[in-house]
Write an enzyme that holds these catalytic residues in place. Structure first.
Site, PDB file in Angstrom:
ATOM      1  N   LYS A  35      27.665  39.072  27.052  1.00 20.43           N
ATOM      2  CA  LYS A  35      28.639  39.003  28.113  1.00 20.43           C
ATOM      3  C   LYS A  35      30.257  39.425  27.548  1.00 20.43           C
ATOM      4  O   LYS A  35      30.527  38.988  26.554  1.00 20.43           O
ATOM      5  CB  LYS A  35      28.631  37.183  28.435  1.00 20.43           C
ATOM      6  N   ASP A  63      31.687  40.079  33.153  1.00 17.84           N
ATOM      7  CA  ASP A  63      32.073  39.049  33.967  1.00 17.84           C
ATOM      8  C   ASP A  63      33.527  39.023  34.181  1.00 17.84           C
ATOM      9  O   ASP A  63      34.350  38.155  33.342  1.00 17.84           O
ATOM     10  CB  ASP A  63      31.805  37.713  33.090  1.00 17.84           C
ATOM     11  N   LYS A  65      34.542  38.403  37.383  1.00 13.84           N
ATOM     12  CA  LYS A  65      34.908  37.573  38.559  1.00 13.84           C
ATOM     13  C   LYS A  65      35.743  38.123  39.672  1.00 13.84           C
ATOM     14  O   LYS A  65      37.025  37.655  40.058  1.00 13.84           O
ATOM     15  CB  LYS A  65      35.571  36.188  38.107  1.00 13.84           C
ATOM     16  N   LEU A  66      35.475  39.362  40.229  1.00 14.89           N
ATOM     17  CA  LEU A  66      36.378  39.932  41.312  1.00 14.89           C
ATOM     18  C   LEU A  66      36.666  39.045  42.269  1.00 14.89           C
ATOM     19  O   LEU A  66      35.555  38.513  42.938  1.00 14.89           O
ATOM     20  CB  LEU A  66      35.881  41.285  41.543  1.00 14.89           C
ATOM     21  N   HIS A  67      37.688  38.841  42.779  1.00 15.49           N
ATOM     22  CA  HIS A  67      38.316  38.282  44.261  1.00 15.49           C
ATOM     23  C   HIS A  67      39.490  38.870  44.708  1.00 15.49           C
ATOM     24  O   HIS A  67      40.466  38.753  44.111  1.00 15.49           O
ATOM     25  CB  HIS A  67      38.598  36.829  43.588  1.00 15.49           C
ATOM     26  N   ASP A  68      39.281  39.719  45.517  1.00 18.72           N
ATOM     27  CA  ASP A  68      40.526  40.601  46.312  1.00 18.72           C
ATOM     28  C   ASP A  68      39.860  40.698  47.839  1.00 18.72           C
ATOM     29  O   ASP A  68      38.908  40.431  48.246  1.00 18.72           O
ATOM     30  CB  ASP A  68      40.668  41.672  45.581  1.00 18.72           C
ATOM     31  N   ILE A  69      40.567  41.528  48.459  1.00 17.86           N
ATOM     32  CA  ILE A  69      40.247  42.069  49.588  1.00 17.86           C
ATOM     33  C   ILE A  69      38.905  42.806  49.627  1.00 17.86           C
ATOM     34  O   ILE A  69      38.791  43.633  48.406  1.00 17.86           O
ATOM     35  CB  ILE A  69      41.377  42.571  50.573  1.00 17.86           C
ATOM     36  N   PRO A  70      38.067  42.945  50.810  1.00 15.77           N
ATOM     37  CA  PRO A  70      36.704  43.543  50.506  1.00 15.77           C
ATOM     38  C   PRO A  70      36.749  44.891  50.224  1.00 15.77           C
ATOM     39  O   PRO A  70      36.193  45.260  49.149  1.00 15.77           O
ATOM     40  CB  PRO A  70      36.539  43.546  51.977  1.00 15.77           C
ATOM     41  N   ASN A  71      37.606  45.862  50.528  1.00 14.70           N
ATOM     42  CA  ASN A  71      37.925  47.239  50.214  1.00 14.70           C
ATOM     43  C   ASN A  71      38.431  47.335  48.901  1.00 14.70           C
ATOM     44  O   ASN A  71      37.773  48.324  48.040  1.00 14.70           O
ATOM     45  CB  ASN A  71      38.812  47.922  51.034  1.00 14.70           C
ATOM     46  N   THR A  72      39.168  46.521  48.372  1.00 16.51           N
ATOM     47  CA  THR A  72      39.604  46.696  46.943  1.00 16.51           C
ATOM     48  C   THR A  72      38.442  46.346  45.971  1.00 16.51           C
ATOM     49  O   THR A  72      38.204  46.960  44.895  1.00 16.51           O
ATOM     50  CB  THR A  72      40.764  45.672  46.432  1.00 16.51           C
ATOM     51  N   THR A 120      32.470  26.041  35.875  1.00 19.50           N
ATOM     52  CA  THR A 120      31.854  24.943  35.012  1.00 19.50           C
ATOM     53  C   THR A 120      32.847  23.950  34.253  1.00 19.50           C
ATOM     54  O   THR A 120      32.727  23.018  33.818  1.00 19.50           O
ATOM     55  CB  THR A 120      30.672  25.263  34.206  1.00 19.50           C
ATOM     56  N   GLY A 211      28.476  30.832  24.420  1.00 14.94           N
ATOM     57  CA  GLY A 211      29.297  31.321  23.566  1.00 14.94           C
ATOM     58  C   GLY A 211      29.605  30.809  22.389  1.00 14.94           C
ATOM     59  O   GLY A 211      29.040  30.956  21.139  1.00 14.94           O
ATOM     60  N   ARG A 212      30.565  29.628  22.231  1.00 16.09           N
ATOM     61  CA  ARG A 212      31.073  29.002  21.030  1.00 16.09           C
ATOM     62  C   ARG A 212      30.016  28.702  20.222  1.00 16.09           C
ATOM     63  O   ARG A 212      30.146  28.468  18.939  1.00 16.09           O
ATOM     64  CB  ARG A 212      32.220  28.089  21.477  1.00 16.09           C
TER      65      ARG A 212
END
Length: 236
Positions: A35, A63, A65-72, A120, A211-212
Site C-alpha cells: 500500500k 490509498d 482516499k479521493l474525495h471531491d466533486i464527481p468531475n474532479t 479505523t 503496516g507498523r
C-alpha cells in the site's frame, strides 16, 4: 467491476523517504502486495509508483482516499489508472455520483476502485460528536457499503468489526481491513477499531492492511510471513 481474488496481506509502506526501497529489498522473493498512501505519494508524486514498479514486480494499492466533486474525482482517477496500480480508494462519504464517476474512469483499466467507509482511527462516539449523525457506526458502514455496491465498485475499506454484517448482505463486495494488531503489542498509534490476523480471517476479510507491526519488527520478512500464514490458512 466485481471480482474474486485470493485473500492476501497488503503491507502498508508508510515511509516519508526512500527507505522504502531498502525495506522492499527484503521481500524480493515474495509475491508482495503493498500500500502506497499519502505520505509517500505527496512527497515523491507518481514517480514513486513508477520506480517501485520498475524495480519490483509487486501489486500496488494506491490509498489516496479521493474525495471531491464527481468531475474532479473522475479526472483524478483517469490520471491515476495510467500508473497501472491494482487498487485506488475514494471516500464513500463523497456520495454515489462521485463513486460512479470514479468507477467510470477506471472501467477500461485493470484498476479496481474501493470506497473508504469509516476510518479505523475513529471511535463510535466521534460519529455523533464530530460527524453529527445519530446513526450507529455499523449502520453507517453498511449504508456506505450499500452505496458502493450500487455503484458497482469492487469493495470497501472498513474495520474487521464490521465485515461480517457487510458480507451477510453483500457477499460479493470485497472488504479490505486495516487496523491489524496482535493482542499483545507495544505499538502505540491512532488505530482504535483493531483486530488480529486470525480474527480478520474468521470474520471474512478479503485483504488485511498491516503496516507498523511489520515495518517496526526486528525481522519484517518473517513477521510478514507469519501474518500471511495466519490470515490465508485454509485448514480450519
Amino acid at each position: 467491476m466485481l471480482f474474486k481474488p485470493q485473500k492476501d496481506v497488503i503491507v502498508a509502506c508508510d515511509f516519508s523517504d526512500n527507505q522504502i526501497f531498502d525495506f522492499l529489498e527484503k521481500f524480493q522473493q515474495e509475491d508482495l502486495f503493498i500500500k502506497i498512501g499519502m505520505e509517500l505519494f505527496y512527497k515523491f508524486g507518481p514517480d514513486i509508483i513508477r520506480k517501485i514498479k520498475k524495480k519490483f514486480d509487486f501489486k500496488i494499492f494506491l490509498d489516496l482516499k479521493l474525495h471531491d466533486i464527481p468531475n474532479t474525482v473522475f479526472k483524478a482517477v483517469s490520471n491515476l489508472v495510467e500508473l497501472e496500480v491494482d487498487f485506488i480508494t475514494v471516500h464513500a462519504s463523497g456520495g454515489k455520483e462521485m463513486m460512479m464517476r470514479a468507477g467510470d474512469a477506471a472501467k477500461n483499466s485493470t484498476t479496481k476502485i474501493f470506497a473508504v467507509t469509516v476510518l479505523t482511527s475513529m471511535p463510535k462516539k466521534s460519529l455523533r460528536k464530530e460527524i453529527f449523525t445519530n446513526e450507529n457506526l455499523d449502520s453507517v458502514v453498511l449504508a456506505y457499503a450499500n452505496n458502493a455496491f450500487d455503484c458497482n465498485l469492487s469493495g470497501i475499506i472498513c474495520s474487521v468489526k464490521e465485515v461480517r454484517r457487510v458480507k451477510n448482505k453483500f457477499s460479493d463486495l470485497l472488504c479490505i481491513t486495516p487496523g491489524i494488531r496482535y493482542e499483545k503489542t507495544d505499538i502505540k498509534d491512532d488505530q482504535v477499531r483493531v483486530a488480529t490476523p486470525e480474527k480478520a480471517r474468521r470474520e471474512g476479510s478479503d485483504f488485511i492492511v498491516v503496516g507498523r507491526p511489520i515495518i517496526l519488527s526486528d525481522d519484517p520478512l518473517s513477521t510478514y510471513q507469519k501474518i500471511r500464514k495466519e490470515f490465508t490458512r485454509t485448514d480450519l
